[in-house]
Motif scaffolding. Sequence first.
Motif, PDB file in Angstrom:
ATOM      1  N   GLY A  33       0.833  -1.207   0.000  1.00 31.78           N
ATOM      2  CA  GLY A  33       0.000   0.000   0.000  1.00 31.78           C
ATOM      3  C   GLY A  33       0.862   1.250   0.000  1.00 31.78           C
ATOM      4  O   GLY A  33       1.912   1.287   0.651  1.00 31.78           O
ATOM      5  N   ILE A  34       0.435   2.259  -0.750  1.00 36.49           N
ATOM      6  CA  ILE A  34       1.170   3.536  -0.809  1.00 36.49           C
ATOM      7  C   ILE A  34       0.197   4.659  -0.467  1.00 36.49           C
ATOM      8  O   ILE A  34      -0.933   4.694  -0.976  1.00 36.49           O
ATOM      9  CB  ILE A  34       1.736   3.807  -2.220  1.00 36.49           C
ATOM     10  N   LEU A  35       0.680   5.563   0.359  1.00 36.78           N
ATOM     11  CA  LEU A  35      -0.162   6.705   0.748  1.00 36.78           C
ATOM     12  C   LEU A  35       0.709   7.958   0.726  1.00 36.78           C
ATOM     13  O   LEU A  35       1.810   7.945   1.277  1.00 36.78           O
ATOM     14  CB  LEU A  35      -0.650   6.392   2.143  1.00 36.78           C
ATOM     15  N   VAL A  36       0.266   8.984   0.048  1.00 36.46           N
ATOM     16  CA  VAL A  36       0.974  10.270   0.086  1.00 36.46           C
ATOM     17  C   VAL A  36       0.165  11.180   1.001  1.00 36.46           C
ATOM     18  O   VAL A  36      -1.007  11.465   0.734  1.00 36.46           O
ATOM     19  CB  VAL A  36       1.102  10.881  -1.331  1.00 36.46           C
ATOM     20  N   GLN A  37       0.777  11.570   2.104  1.00 36.70           N
ATOM     21  CA  GLN A  37       0.049  12.367   3.092  1.00 36.70           C
ATOM     22  C   GLN A  37      -0.280  13.750   2.509  1.00 36.70           C
ATOM     23  O   GLN A  37       0.596  14.447   2.009  1.00 36.70           O
ATOM     24  CB  GLN A  37       0.900  12.509   4.373  1.00 36.70           C
ATOM     25  N   LEU A  38      -1.541  14.112   2.592  1.00 37.62           N
ATOM     26  CA  LEU A  38      -1.990  15.414   2.098  1.00 37.62           C
ATOM     27  C   LEU A  38      -2.267  16.335   3.286  1.00 37.62           C
ATOM     28  O   LEU A  38      -2.541  15.833   4.365  1.00 37.62           O
ATOM     29  CB  LEU A  38      -3.274  15.239   1.268  1.00 37.62           C
ATOM     30  N   ASP A  78      -3.206   1.820  -4.071  1.00 36.02           N
ATOM     31  CA  ASP A  78      -3.751   3.125  -3.672  1.00 36.02           C
ATOM     32  C   ASP A  78      -4.714   2.969  -2.482  1.00 36.02           C
ATOM     33  O   ASP A  78      -5.928   3.086  -2.625  1.00 36.02           O
ATOM     34  CB  ASP A  78      -4.478   3.710  -4.909  1.00 36.02           C
ATOM     35  N   VAL A  79      -4.145   2.702  -1.309  1.00 35.46           N
ATOM     36  CA  VAL A  79      -4.975   2.361  -0.144  1.00 35.46           C
ATOM     37  C   VAL A  79      -5.785   3.552   0.391  1.00 35.46           C
ATOM     38  O   VAL A  79      -6.695   3.362   1.190  1.00 35.46           O
ATOM     39  CB  VAL A  79      -4.125   1.740   0.979  1.00 35.46           C
ATOM     40  N   ASP A  80      -5.469   4.764  -0.056  1.00 36.49           N
ATOM     41  CA  ASP A  80      -6.290   5.927   0.304  1.00 36.49           C
ATOM     42  C   ASP A  80      -7.495   6.052  -0.626  1.00 36.49           C
ATOM     43  O   ASP A  80      -8.421   6.808  -0.351  1.00 36.49           O
ATOM     44  CB  ASP A  80      -5.446   7.211   0.209  1.00 36.49           C
ATOM     45  N   GLY A  81      -7.437   5.365  -1.764  1.00 33.80           N
ATOM     46  CA  GLY A  81      -8.559   5.389  -2.711  1.00 33.80           C
ATOM     47  C   GLY A  81      -8.753   6.723  -3.416  1.00 33.80           C
ATOM     48  O   GLY A  81      -9.861   7.047  -3.832  1.00 33.80           O
ATOM     49  N   PHE A  82      -7.667   7.490  -3.575  1.00 32.67           N
ATOM     50  CA  PHE A  82      -7.802   8.818  -4.191  1.00 32.67           C
ATOM     51  C   PHE A  82      -7.506   8.814  -5.694  1.00 32.67           C
ATOM     52  O   PHE A  82      -7.694   9.825  -6.369  1.00 32.67           O
ATOM     53  CB  PHE A  82      -6.864   9.839  -3.512  1.00 32.67           C
ATOM     54  N   HIS A  83      -6.971   7.706  -6.222  1.00 31.08           N
ATOM     55  CA  HIS A  83      -6.662   7.644  -7.659  1.00 31.08           C
ATOM     56  C   HIS A  83      -7.974   7.646  -8.451  1.00 31.08           C
ATOM     57  O   HIS A  83      -8.968   7.037  -8.031  1.00 31.08           O
ATOM     58  CB  HIS A  83      -5.874   6.360  -7.936  1.00 31.08           C
ATOM     59  N   GLN A 125     -18.025  -0.778  -8.774  1.00 27.57           N
ATOM     60  CA  GLN A 125     -17.084  -1.902  -8.903  1.00 27.57           C
ATOM     61  C   GLN A 125     -16.175  -1.936  -7.679  1.00 27.57           C
ATOM     62  O   GLN A 125     -16.020  -0.931  -6.980  1.00 27.57           O
ATOM     63  CB  GLN A 125     -16.209  -1.717 -10.154  1.00 27.57           C
ATOM     64  N   ARG A 126     -15.550  -3.084  -7.468  1.00 22.75           N
ATOM     65  CA  ARG A 126     -14.633  -3.220  -6.339  1.00 22.75           C
ATOM     66  C   ARG A 126     -13.393  -2.376  -6.558  1.00 22.75           C
ATOM     67  O   ARG A 126     -12.869  -2.315  -7.664  1.00 22.75           O
ATOM     68  CB  ARG A 126     -14.213  -4.681  -6.169  1.00 22.75           C
ATOM     69  N   GLY A 127     -12.929  -1.730  -5.506  1.00 22.66           N
ATOM     70  CA  GLY A 127     -11.715  -0.928  -5.602  1.00 22.66           C
ATOM     71  C   GLY A 127     -11.428  -0.366  -4.228  1.00 22.66           C
ATOM     72  O   GLY A 127     -12.146  -0.678  -3.274  1.00 22.66           O
ATOM     73  N   PHE A 128     -10.400   0.438  -4.122  1.00 27.42           N
ATOM     74  CA  PHE A 128     -10.110   1.046  -2.824  1.00 27.42           C
ATOM     75  C   PHE A 128     -11.005   2.260  -2.609  1.00 27.42           C
ATOM     76  O   PHE A 128     -11.125   3.127  -3.480  1.00 27.42           O
ATOM     77  CB  PHE A 128      -8.643   1.447  -2.739  1.00 27.42           C
ATOM     78  N   VAL A 129     -11.626   2.301  -1.436  1.00 26.14           N
ATOM     79  CA  VAL A 129     -12.561   3.374  -1.092  1.00 26.14           C
ATOM     80  C   VAL A 129     -11.895   4.273  -0.044  1.00 26.14           C
ATOM     81  O   VAL A 129     -11.288   3.752   0.902  1.00 26.14           O
ATOM     82  CB  VAL A 129     -13.868   2.764  -0.526  1.00 26.14           C
ATOM     83  N   PRO A 130     -11.973   5.600  -0.195  1.00 31.43           N
ATOM     84  CA  PRO A 130     -11.348   6.491   0.789  1.00 31.43           C
ATOM     85  C   PRO A 130     -11.770   6.135   2.229  1.00 31.43           C
ATOM     86  O   PRO A 130     -12.929   5.828   2.497  1.00 31.43           O
ATOM     87  CB  PRO A 130     -11.851   7.876   0.371  1.00 31.43           C
ATOM     88  N   ALA A 163      -5.069  -4.835  -0.073  1.00 30.47           N
ATOM     89  CA  ALA A 163      -4.012  -4.700  -1.091  1.00 30.47           C
ATOM     90  C   ALA A 163      -3.092  -5.911  -1.064  1.00 30.47           C
ATOM     91  O   ALA A 163      -2.680  -6.403  -2.110  1.00 30.47           O
ATOM     92  CB  ALA A 163      -3.214  -3.417  -0.853  1.00 30.47           C
ATOM     93  N   VAL A 164      -2.786  -6.395   0.132  1.00 28.30           N
ATOM     94  CA  VAL A 164      -1.938  -7.583   0.243  1.00 28.30           C
ATOM     95  C   VAL A 164      -2.633  -8.746  -0.459  1.00 28.30           C
ATOM     96  O   VAL A 164      -2.013  -9.493  -1.222  1.00 28.30           O
ATOM     97  CB  VAL A 164      -1.680  -7.963   1.724  1.00 28.30           C
ATOM     98  N   GLN A 165      -3.937  -8.864  -0.190  1.00 24.64           N
ATOM     99  CA  GLN A 165      -4.711  -9.951  -0.785  1.00 24.64           C
ATOM    100  C   GLN A 165      -4.645  -9.869  -2.308  1.00 24.64           C
ATOM    101  O   GLN A 165      -4.456 -10.860  -2.993  1.00 24.64           O
ATOM    102  CB  GLN A 165      -6.160  -9.831  -0.321  1.00 24.64           C
ATOM    103  N   MET A 166      -4.752  -8.655  -2.811  1.00 24.43           N
ATOM    104  CA  MET A 166      -4.720  -8.438  -4.252  1.00 24.43           C
ATOM    105  C   MET A 166      -3.366  -8.855  -4.848  1.00 24.43           C
ATOM    106  O   MET A 166      -3.289  -9.409  -5.918  1.00 24.43           O
ATOM    107  CB  MET A 166      -4.947  -6.943  -4.501  1.00 24.43           C
ATOM    108  N   HIS A 167      -2.289  -8.556  -4.091  1.00 22.37           N
ATOM    109  CA  HIS A 167      -0.946  -8.838  -4.601  1.00 22.37           C
ATOM    110  C   HIS A 167      -0.452 -10.214  -4.211  1.00 22.37           C
ATOM    111  O   HIS A 167       0.345 -10.810  -4.918  1.00 22.37           O
ATOM    112  CB  HIS A 167       0.063  -7.807  -4.051  1.00 22.37           C
TER     113      HIS A 167
END
Length: 281
Positions: free
Chosen positions: A93-98, A118-123, A134-139, A275-279
Amino acid sequence: MPAILIDGRAVAKDWKEKAAVRAQEWVLKGITPHLAVVLVGEDAASQVYVRNKENACRKAAIRSTVIRLAADCTQQALEQTVRELNADASVHGILVQLPLPKHLDESRVLALIDPDKDVDGFHAMNSGRLMNGQRGFVPCTPLGVMKLLEAYNISVQGKHAVVIGRSNIVGKPMAMLLLGANATVTICHSRTQDLPAITCQADILVAAVGKAGFVTADMVKPGAAVIDVGINRTENGLAGDVAPEVADVAGWLTPVPGGVGQMTIAMLLSNTLDAVQMHGI
Ligand code: NAD
């Protein structure tokens, strides 16, 4: 009768414990869940948030790496850091602190993060997935709100949910999640006219404005579930967007602190394990 206070701390504790169990399962399989956090500059609030994320990861046996870049770092250096994390197979997981310092282009940086990390779900890929159901990362913050509603058996289907705030981080994904759960959703914002006339119709009212005490008792339908996302620093300490007297009108209310904020980090842990599960498979 005063509102039932929604105990975000207790619900978040359950989620953190679940995350710790999931992390341990991966460790036993030889995979250490790993979250990378990029922190640019010295913003005091960001430092606290990142420290809290590190502590939560440590308690859940999730490895966390914080990459600290100087406040005057270049766009190129920041983008290079994200590229390296994308390519690093040990990072899930990658997170850029805003927020980022003003000279940096936030949207370009967020667009560079691998959508599957994109574990913050901002992409935009993940906001698109949310929009399309659809399934994806949710903020994490709006996801945490949904989990609080579930934990307290507050029914959403067919209810009128009003969200005040339309940011990409809270308001818009919140509205999409409520819509996905079959609520009738109204989004209000700074240009909305006669806001109280709309908020008074809400069975579920979510305040994500960033103004202390903004939602007053006369804006709330008796018995409504009022979710206070706001975190405002005042001279009397932390305050939410909802005035304390709303507790006399609402059916449920999230306190600040001890409400939604607690859930945000719990959902970050949960997203990291997704994310781990995905990878990892
Ligand atoms: P933001 O500044 O990006 O958005 C605020 C929104 O409020 C805007 O969409 C704006 O249109 C709306 N608004 C402003 N004035 C208004 C008015 N007079 N009437 C109606 N709407 C109005 O903020 P954000 O990032 O969405 O965050 C909102 C709040 O939630 C902040 O207090 C922030 O600190 C807090 N927050 C908390 C968490 C958490 O973990 N609990 C996470 C993220 C943000």
